[in-house]
Design a protein around this motif. Structure first.
Motif, PDB file in Angstrom:
ATOM      1  N   ALA A  54      -1.740  -6.299   0.152  1.00 40.08           N
ATOM      2  CA  ALA A  54      -1.544  -3.988  -0.472  1.00 40.08           C
ATOM      3  C   ALA A  54      -0.682  -3.624   0.320  1.00 40.08           C
ATOM      4  O   ALA A  54       0.632  -3.351  -0.455  1.00 40.08           O
ATOM      5  CB  ALA A  54      -2.833  -3.395  -0.132  1.00 40.08           C
ATOM      6  N   ILE A  55      -0.020  -4.136   1.743  1.00 41.69           N
ATOM      7  CA  ILE A  55       1.049  -3.571   2.161  1.00 41.69           C
ATOM      8  C   ILE A  55       2.082  -4.130   1.855  1.00 41.69           C
ATOM      9  O   ILE A  55       2.872  -3.063   1.718  1.00 41.69           O
ATOM     10  CB  ILE A  55       1.046  -4.338   3.882  1.00 41.69           C
ATOM     11  N   LEU A  56       2.668  -5.417   1.569  1.00 42.49           N
ATOM     12  CA  LEU A  56       3.661  -6.500   0.869  1.00 42.49           C
ATOM     13  C   LEU A  56       3.668  -5.060  -0.633  1.00 42.49           C
ATOM     14  O   LEU A  56       5.093  -5.280  -0.661  1.00 42.49           O
ATOM     15  CB  LEU A  56       3.310  -7.088   0.834  1.00 42.49           C
ATOM     16  N   GLU A  57       3.029  -5.771  -1.297  1.00 39.07           N
ATOM     17  CA  GLU A  57       2.624  -5.071  -2.516  1.00 39.07           C
ATOM     18  C   GLU A  57       3.334  -3.381  -2.487  1.00 39.07           C
ATOM     19  O   GLU A  57       4.475  -3.104  -2.664  1.00 39.07           O
ATOM     20  CB  GLU A  57       1.572  -4.269  -3.203  1.00 39.07           C
ATOM     21  N   LYS A  58       2.864  -2.760  -1.462  1.00 36.96           N
ATOM     22  CA  LYS A  58       3.665  -1.340  -0.639  1.00 36.96           C
ATOM     23  C   LYS A  58       5.074  -1.346  -0.765  1.00 36.96           C
ATOM     24  O   LYS A  58       6.154  -0.730  -0.946  1.00 36.96           O
ATOM     25  CB  LYS A  58       2.872  -0.214  -0.181  1.00 36.96           C
ATOM     26  N   ALA A  59       5.452  -2.191   0.471  1.00 38.49           N
ATOM     27  CA  ALA A  59       6.934  -2.359   0.411  1.00 38.49           C
ATOM     28  C   ALA A  59       8.163  -2.871  -0.547  1.00 38.49           C
ATOM     29  O   ALA A  59       8.944  -2.152  -0.632  1.00 38.49           O
ATOM     30  CB  ALA A  59       7.051  -2.563   1.985  1.00 38.49           C
ATOM     31  N   ARG A  60       7.085  -3.357  -1.509  1.00 41.33           N
ATOM     32  CA  ARG A  60       7.806  -4.757  -2.508  1.00 41.33           C
ATOM     33  C   ARG A  60       8.031  -3.006  -3.249  1.00 41.33           C
ATOM     34  O   ARG A  60       9.090  -2.943  -4.112  1.00 41.33           O
ATOM     35  CB  ARG A  60       7.077  -5.325  -3.680  1.00 41.33           C
ATOM     36  N   LYS A  61       6.878  -1.955  -3.583  1.00 43.01           N
ATOM     37  CA  LYS A  61       7.371  -1.114  -4.598  1.00 43.01           C
ATOM     38  C   LYS A  61       8.397   0.439  -4.170  1.00 43.01           C
ATOM     39  O   LYS A  61       9.328   0.463  -4.945  1.00 43.01           O
ATOM     40  CB  LYS A  61       6.073   0.013  -4.427  1.00 43.01           C
TER      41      LYS A  61
END
Length: 141
Positions: A90-97
């Motif tokens: 979730a954190i990586l996805e948020k950072a990617r977004k």
């Protein structure tokens, strides 16, 4: 003098009396002590056997509980690991977004600045062209 038969009978009687005395005062007490010790050793062995059996049962119970605790700990660790992986995702996805949004914003700003720079350069090139033409032709338009 006493005859040999009489001496022999006295010695046999003396021997028998000595055996009775020894039996009463020496052999019976020794046999009683030996019998008591055998009984005490037998009782100690029985108690040791019982204690050993109890220890084996308690060790088996302890090992079973230890296996259960290890299994529960492993399961809990696995659940926590999965939760951590989900949180990481979730954190990586948020950072990617956020990175994608930021990159899109930067690209948009760069594109706008490029358009503005082209317009500015067009105006500059026109005014320079006019100046060059005026200087070459020597007149003002």
């Amino acid at each position: 003098m006493i005859s040999l038969d009489l001496a022999f009978v006295i010695q046999v009687i003396n021997f028998l009396v000595l055996m009775i005395i020894l039996n009463v005062f020496l052999f019976k007490p020794i046999r009683k002590v030996i019998a008591d010790r055998k009984a005490q050793i037998g009782g100690s062995r029985e108690r040791a056997t019982v204690v050993d059996k109890e220890v084996q049962e308690k060790m088996a119970l302890y090992e079973a509980r230890l296996r259960d605790v290890k299994a529960k700990a492993g399961a809990e660790r696995e659940v926590l690991r999965k939760e951590a992986q989900q949180e990481e995702s979730a954190i990586l996805e948020k950072a990617r977004k956020e990175a994608a949004d930021s990159l899109a914003s930067i690209k948009s700003r760069v594109a706008k600045e490029t358009v503005d720079a082209k317009e500015f350069l067009k105006e500059q090139s026109r005014s320079l062209s006019l100046e060059i033409c005026q200087k070459v032709l020597g007149r003002s338009l």
